[in-house]
Motif scaffolding. Structure first.
Motif, PDB file in Angstrom:
ATOM      1  N   ARG A 122       0.871  -1.168   0.000  1.00  0.00           N
ATOM      2  CA  ARG A 122       0.000   0.000   0.000  1.00  0.00           C
ATOM      3  C   ARG A 122       0.907   1.217   0.000  1.00  0.00           C
ATOM      4  NH1 ARG A 122      -3.483  -0.793   3.909  1.00  0.00           N
ATOM      5  NH2 ARG A 122      -5.195  -1.302   2.534  1.00  0.00           N
ATOM      6  N   ARG A 123       0.630   2.114  -0.901  1.00  0.00           N
ATOM      7  CA  ARG A 123       1.448   3.313  -1.025  1.00  0.00           C
ATOM      8  C   ARG A 123       0.848   4.458  -0.209  1.00  0.00           C
ATOM      9  NH1 ARG A 123       5.569   2.479  -4.305  1.00  0.00           N
ATOM     10  NH2 ARG A 123       5.415   0.821  -5.826  1.00  0.00           N
ATOM     11  N   GLU A 124       1.620   5.482  -0.062  1.00  0.00           N
ATOM     12  CA  GLU A 124       1.237   6.635   0.751  1.00  0.00           C
ATOM     13  C   GLU A 124      -0.092   7.262   0.307  1.00  0.00           C
ATOM     14  OE1 GLU A 124       4.217   9.722   2.767  1.00  0.00           O
ATOM     15  OE2 GLU A 124       4.080   9.905   0.585  1.00  0.00           O
ATOM     16  N   ASN A 125      -0.374   7.196  -0.988  1.00  0.00           N
ATOM     17  CA  ASN A 125      -1.609   7.772  -1.514  1.00  0.00           C
ATOM     18  C   ASN A 125      -2.789   6.796  -1.462  1.00  0.00           C
ATOM     19  OD1 ASN A 125      -0.855   5.990  -3.522  1.00  0.00           O
ATOM     20  ND2 ASN A 125      -0.942   7.481  -5.177  1.00  0.00           N
ATOM     21  N   GLY A 126      -2.592   5.611  -0.850  1.00  0.00           N
ATOM     22  CA  GLY A 126      -3.667   4.634  -0.713  1.00  0.00           C
ATOM     23  C   GLY A 126      -3.706   3.586  -1.817  1.00  0.00           C
ATOM     24  N   ARG A 127      -2.925   3.756  -2.844  1.00  0.00           N
ATOM     25  CA  ARG A 127      -2.912   2.806  -3.958  1.00  0.00           C
ATOM     26  C   ARG A 127      -2.314   1.478  -3.518  1.00  0.00           C
ATOM     27  NH1 ARG A 127       0.557   4.394  -9.035  1.00  0.00           N
ATOM     28  NH2 ARG A 127       2.035   2.906  -8.210  1.00  0.00           N
ATOM     29  N   VAL A 128      -2.875   0.377  -4.025  1.00  0.00           N
ATOM     30  CA  VAL A 128      -2.384  -0.967  -3.718  1.00  0.00           C
ATOM     31  C   VAL A 128      -1.744  -1.537  -4.981  1.00  0.00           C
ATOM     32  CG1 VAL A 128      -3.018  -3.286  -2.967  1.00  0.00           C
ATOM     33  CG2 VAL A 128      -4.181  -1.298  -1.979  1.00  0.00           C
ATOM     34  N   ASP A 129      -0.521  -2.064  -4.842  1.00  0.00           N
ATOM     35  CA  ASP A 129       0.216  -2.647  -5.963  1.00  0.00           C
ATOM     36  C   ASP A 129       0.693  -4.040  -5.596  1.00  0.00           C
ATOM     37  OD1 ASP A 129      -0.042  -0.175  -7.211  1.00  0.00           O
ATOM     38  OD2 ASP A 129       2.014   0.441  -6.809  1.00  0.00           O
ATOM     39  N   VAL A 130       0.914  -4.847  -6.622  1.00  0.00           N
ATOM     40  CA  VAL A 130       1.544  -6.156  -6.466  1.00  0.00           C
ATOM     41  C   VAL A 130       2.905  -6.052  -7.148  1.00  0.00           C
ATOM     42  CG1 VAL A 130       1.387  -8.597  -7.050  1.00  0.00           C
ATOM     43  CG2 VAL A 130      -0.687  -7.325  -6.469  1.00  0.00           C
ATOM     44  N   ILE A 131       3.972  -6.393  -6.432  1.00  0.00           N
ATOM     45  CA  ILE A 131       5.339  -6.232  -6.953  1.00  0.00           C
ATOM     46  C   ILE A 131       6.077  -7.552  -6.861  1.00  0.00           C
ATOM     47  CG2 ILE A 131       7.537  -5.031  -6.672  1.00  0.00           C
ATOM     48  CD1 ILE A 131       5.957  -2.753  -5.340  1.00  0.00           C
ATOM     49  N   ASP A 132       6.644  -7.977  -7.982  1.00  0.00           N
ATOM     50  CA  ASP A 132       7.466  -9.183  -8.028  1.00  0.00           C
ATOM     51  C   ASP A 132       8.922  -8.745  -8.179  1.00  0.00           C
ATOM     52  OD1 ASP A 132       8.608 -11.656  -8.338  1.00  0.00           O
ATOM     53  OD2 ASP A 132       7.678 -12.085 -10.277  1.00  0.00           O
ATOM     54  N   ASP A 133       9.663  -8.792  -7.083  1.00  0.00           N
ATOM     55  CA  ASP A 133      11.048  -8.338  -7.110  1.00  0.00           C
ATOM     56  C   ASP A 133      11.957  -9.253  -7.929  1.00  0.00           C
ATOM     57  OD1 ASP A 133      10.683  -6.002  -5.494  1.00  0.00           O
ATOM     58  OD2 ASP A 133      10.500  -7.322  -3.751  1.00  0.00           O
ATOM     59  N   THR A 134      11.568 -10.506  -8.139  1.00  0.00           N
ATOM     60  CA  THR A 134      12.430 -11.424  -8.893  1.00  0.00           C
ATOM     61  C   THR A 134      12.458 -11.093 -10.382  1.00  0.00           C
ATOM     62  OG1 THR A 134      10.658 -13.049  -9.183  1.00  0.00           O
ATOM     63  CG2 THR A 134      12.101 -13.329  -7.270  1.00  0.00           C
ATOM     64  N   THR A 135      11.385 -10.477 -10.901  1.00  0.00           N
ATOM     65  CA  THR A 135      11.331 -10.159 -12.329  1.00  0.00           C
ATOM     66  C   THR A 135      11.260  -8.670 -12.617  1.00  0.00           C
ATOM     67  OG1 THR A 135       8.917 -10.276 -12.385  1.00  0.00           O
ATOM     68  CG2 THR A 135      10.131 -12.315 -12.864  1.00  0.00           C
ATOM     69  N   GLY A 136      10.950  -7.871 -11.600  1.00  0.00           N
ATOM     70  CA  GLY A 136      10.736  -6.455 -11.826  1.00  0.00           C
ATOM     71  C   GLY A 136       9.321  -6.147 -12.282  1.00  0.00           C
ATOM     72  N   TRP A 137       8.479  -7.169 -12.363  1.00  0.00           N
ATOM     73  CA  TRP A 137       7.088  -7.015 -12.786  1.00  0.00           C
ATOM     74  C   TRP A 137       6.292  -6.372 -11.662  1.00  0.00           C
ATOM     75  CZ3 TRP A 137       2.531  -9.169 -10.863  1.00  0.00           C
ATOM     76  CH2 TRP A 137       1.432  -9.179 -11.706  1.00  0.00           C
ATOM     77  N   ALA A 138       5.397  -5.470 -12.023  1.00  0.00           N
ATOM     78  CA  ALA A 138       4.527  -4.841 -11.025  1.00  0.00           C
ATOM     79  C   ALA A 138       3.155  -4.635 -11.638  1.00  0.00           C
ATOM     80  CB  ALA A 138       5.102  -3.514 -10.572  1.00  0.00           C
ATOM     81  N   LEU A 139       2.149  -4.743 -10.796  1.00  0.00           N
ATOM     82  CA  LEU A 139       0.769  -4.545 -11.230  1.00  0.00           C
ATOM     83  C   LEU A 139       0.134  -3.492 -10.347  1.00  0.00           C
ATOM     84  CD1 LEU A 139      -1.644  -5.437 -12.973  1.00  0.00           C
ATOM     85  CD2 LEU A 139      -2.148  -7.142 -11.230  1.00  0.00           C
ATOM     86  N   GLU A 140      -0.259  -2.394 -10.952  1.00  0.00           N
ATOM     87  CA  GLU A 140      -0.949  -1.333 -10.232  1.00  0.00           C
ATOM     88  C   GLU A 140      -2.429  -1.673 -10.258  1.00  0.00           C
ATOM     89  OE1 GLU A 140       0.156   2.106 -12.448  1.00  0.00           O
ATOM     90  OE2 GLU A 140       2.267   1.907 -11.927  1.00  0.00           O
TER      91      GLU A 140
END
Length: 163
Positions: A122-140
């Motif tokens: 959860r980011r400071e602005n309330g947004r929720v993201d999914v982050i895969d550190d092994t690939t650099g893939w992220a889903l907002e």
């Protein structure tokens, strides 16, 4: 209508069609396209830093989890101790399956471990993201509707009581 009038109309149409898009405009369009391609190619080849990219808000809460299961039997989300914290076939959480498919595909393409943990943040602005550190893939998750966002936000919220 006689033959002379018909050929006169045909000649007028040829002239009109030729003048609809002036040659100079077509040349300018291609010059602009080639110029943009040259600028982008130069920037990429020289590793110029990206400008105009918005900075991401800080992460205020996160939880590391892993996927387990298969599409036909349902996907489960496990915390780092191996406890099932959510399942795609329970509580209208089918979106978990969608995220699993996307992440699994990216991991297969990059040839990394399919069972590696990823983060729900959860980011400071309330947004929720999914982050895969092994690939650099992220889903907002911002564009996937309130129910889908809530399915992942609850996972972060349930983790706050255990800290």
């Amino acid at each position: 209508m006689d033959l002379h009038q018909t050929s006169s109309l045909a000649n007028q149409m040829k002239l009109r069609d030729r003048d609809m898009v002036p040659r100079a405009l077509v040349q300018a369009m291609f010059a602009l396209m080639l110029g943009a391609l040259a600028l982008v190619s130069y920037a990429r080849l020289t590793d110029m830093p990206r400008t105009g990219v918005a900075a991401l808000p800080d992460i205020v809460a996160e939880r590391s989890v892993t996927f387990e299961g298969a599409r036909d039997s349902g996907i489960r989300l496990l915390d780092m101790e191996g406890n099932v914290i959510a399942a795609s076939n329970e509580n209208k959480a089918g979106f978990i399956d969608v995220v699993w498919v996307s992440m699994t595909r990216e991991r297969k393409v990059q040839r990394v471990a399919l069972d590696a943990p990823f983060r729900i943040v959860r980011r400071e602005n309330g947004r929720v993201d999914v982050i895969d550190d092994t690939t650099g893939w992220a889903l907002e998750l911002i564009g996937y509707g309130p129910d889908n966002i809530a399915a992942f936000a609850r996972l972060i919220d349930s983790n706050q009581g255990t800290n």
